[in-house]
Design an enzyme around this catalytic site. Structure first.
Site, short mmCIF file in Angstrom:
data_model
loop_
_atom_site.label_atom_id
_atom_site.label_comp_id
_atom_site.label_asym_id
_atom_site.label_seq_id
_atom_site.Cartn_x
_atom_site.Cartn_y
_atom_site.Cartn_z
N TYR A 226 0.83 -1.21 0.00
CA TYR A 226 0.00 0.00 0.00
C TYR A 226 0.86 1.26 0.00
CZ TYR A 226 -4.56 -2.17 1.02
OH TYR A 226 -5.74 -2.87 0.96
N ASP B 88 -2.60 -18.25 0.89
CA ASP B 88 -3.62 -18.93 0.07
C ASP B 88 -4.28 -20.06 0.86
OD1 ASP B 88 -1.12 -20.13 -0.02
OD2 ASP B 88 -1.25 -20.75 -2.12
N ASP C 241 -6.11 -7.10 4.47
CA ASP C 241 -7.26 -6.48 3.82
C ASP C 241 -8.16 -7.56 3.23
OD1 ASP C 241 -8.88 -4.47 2.59
OD2 ASP C 241 -7.85 -4.88 0.69
N ASP D 40 -12.02 -9.25 4.82
CA ASP D 40 -13.32 -9.27 4.13
C ASP D 40 -13.89 -10.69 4.15
OD1 ASP D 40 -13.07 -6.55 3.38
OD2 ASP D 40 -14.01 -6.94 1.44
N LYS E 292 3.48 -15.34 2.60
CA LYS E 292 3.64 -16.10 1.34
C LYS E 292 5.14 -16.34 1.18
CE LYS E 292 2.00 -17.76 -2.58
NZ LYS E 292 1.14 -18.96 -2.66
C1 IPM Z 1 -10.30 -1.46 4.23
C2 IPM Z 1 -10.53 -0.87 2.87
C3 IPM Z 1 -9.38 0.06 2.53
C4 IPM Z 1 -8.11 -0.76 2.53
C5 IPM Z 1 -9.54 0.83 1.22
C6 IPM Z 1 -10.81 1.64 1.20
C7 IPM Z 1 -8.36 1.69 0.92
O1 IPM Z 1 -10.68 -1.89 1.92
O2 IPM Z 1 -10.20 -0.68 5.21
O3 IPM Z 1 -10.22 -2.68 4.34
O4 IPM Z 1 -7.79 -1.41 1.52
O5 IPM Z 1 -7.41 -0.76 3.54
MG MG Z 2 -10.76 -3.83 2.77
#
Ligand code: IPM
Ligand code: MG
Length: 357
Positions: free
Chosen positions: A142, A223, A247, A251, A191
């Site tokens: 990032y 993975d 990240d 999710d 990884k």
């Molecule tokens: C998160 C989001 C952010 C990230 C984006 C919006 C930049 O996906 O907080 O997980 O990738 O960190």
């Molecule tokens: Mg995210």
């Protein structure tokens, strides 16, 4: 207690969900005798529209002088075509790194009331889902160099993934400390079969393990981890990983608990000043329809009370009120199921206030 909280409403559903969290903070303040003063901060697309950049320096300053920062969500299709350095997300990254909040804590815990909302089989859910992802937040790909060179048709794009031992060590320590307060199991995710940065990551984690003899450290390739999270999430207690892996895995982890709309996060660095935000995005498709789930933001406010202000009783009150709301059968659209009572965003906030009382 007197606290100054910087409030970033942001874009999309950001303003609606943040409003509900502020109602909750106000109710906690009046019930427990605290004073919370809010300072509005523009960040993201709304700041691009108003000030021409996603996080003007004065706005970052407001966050750096506040006791903590509460954020709704930023971004949206309106700003898809702006130059990379001007994207709403860039404001968020600047904020995280400007605040020095390297440690992002993302709990993946299933609320028993929502077990039916998990896409996993009941037999898997019944084994329990309760783990934390400790995500490194201000390093890695990032924040490495990004560039695109060459003419259209033959362009080459580069993103650098870089970690120093120092950066790995400080997040590693948070992983071990977090595990120490829980079931004492830490899984380091990388990884290392492909990446140098991951081999360094693994080496540093094992060096640290010598200092944390009471913690059981394991390694997992990212993975495989993505697979194990859906195969048997009960095996995890604390996962520590780098920025982008965290990240993606967070999710995935949120979804198996029923909805990404329920998951809060805290980001901390060297001081008690934290950044608190739900892990979901700005959901522009439902913005303004009063259907968003504000619980991720409300629980983020609870984390602020607990971790930055050391107010565990107040944080418990908020979390218990969310539990009572679910117990009573209320659901926002994202967690709706048969026989439950569907409510909108503001009604969800209002009901949670009632349960705080
Ligand atoms: C998160 C989001 C952010 C990230 C984006 C919006 C930049 O996906 O907080 O997980 O990738 O960190
Ligand atoms: Mg995210």
């Amino acid at each position: 207690m007197n606290k100054n909280i910087a409030i970033i409403r942001g874009d999309g559903i950001g303003p609606e969900i943040t409003e509900q969290a502020l109602k909750v903070l106000d109710r906690i303040a009046s019930k427990y005798g605290h004073t919370f003063v809010y300072t509005d901060v523009d960040m993201g697309g709304c700041a691009i529209d108003k000030w021409g950049e996603p996080l003007p320096p004065e706005m970052l300053d407001k966050c750096l002088t506040a006791d903590s920062v509460l954020l709704g969500a930023v971004g949206g299709p309106k700003w898809n075509d702006v130059p990379a350095a001007m994207r709403p997300e860039k404001g968020l990254l600047k904020l995280r790194s400007g605040m020095g909040v390297y440690s992002n804590n993302r709990p993946a815990k299933i609320w028993p009331q929502l077990a039916g909302a998990s896409p996993l089989k009941k037999s898997i859910v019944d084994k329990g889902i309760d783990f934390i992802i400790v995500r490194e937040l201000i390093g890695g790909i990032y924040f490495g160099e990004h560039k695109t060179e060459g003419a259209e048709g033959s362009a080459v794009a580069t993103d650098i993934l870089k970690y120093s031992e120092e950066e790995i060590e400080r997040i590693g320590r948070i992983g071990f400390e977090t595990a120490r307060k829980r079931k004492k199991r830490l899984c380091s995710v990388e990884k290392s079969n492909v990446l140098d940065s991951s081999r360094l990551w693994k080496k540093v984690m094992h060096r640290l393990a010598g200092e944390y003899g009471d913690i059981e450290l394991s390694d997992m390739l990212v993975d495989n981890c993505a697979m194990q999270i859906v195969k048997d999430p009960s095996q995890f207690d604390v996962i520590v990983t780098e920025n982008m892996f965290g990240d993606i895995l967070s999710d995935e982890a949120s979804m198996i608990t029923g909805s990404i709309g329920m998951i809060p996060s805290s980001s901390l660095g060297a001081t008690s000043r934290g950044l608190y935000e739900p892990i979901h995005g700005s959901a522009p498709d439902i913005a303004g329809t009063d259907t968003a789930n504000p619980i991720g933001t409300i629980l983020s406010a609870a984390m602020m009370l607990r971790y930055s202000f050391d107010l565990p009783k107040e944080a418990d009150a908020v979390e218990n009120a969310v539990g009572a709301f679910l117990d009573a059968g209320y659901r926002t659209a994202d967690i709706m199921s048969e026989g439950m009572k569907r409510v909108g965003c503001s009604e969800c906030g209002r009901l949670i206030l009632e349960y705080i009382d």
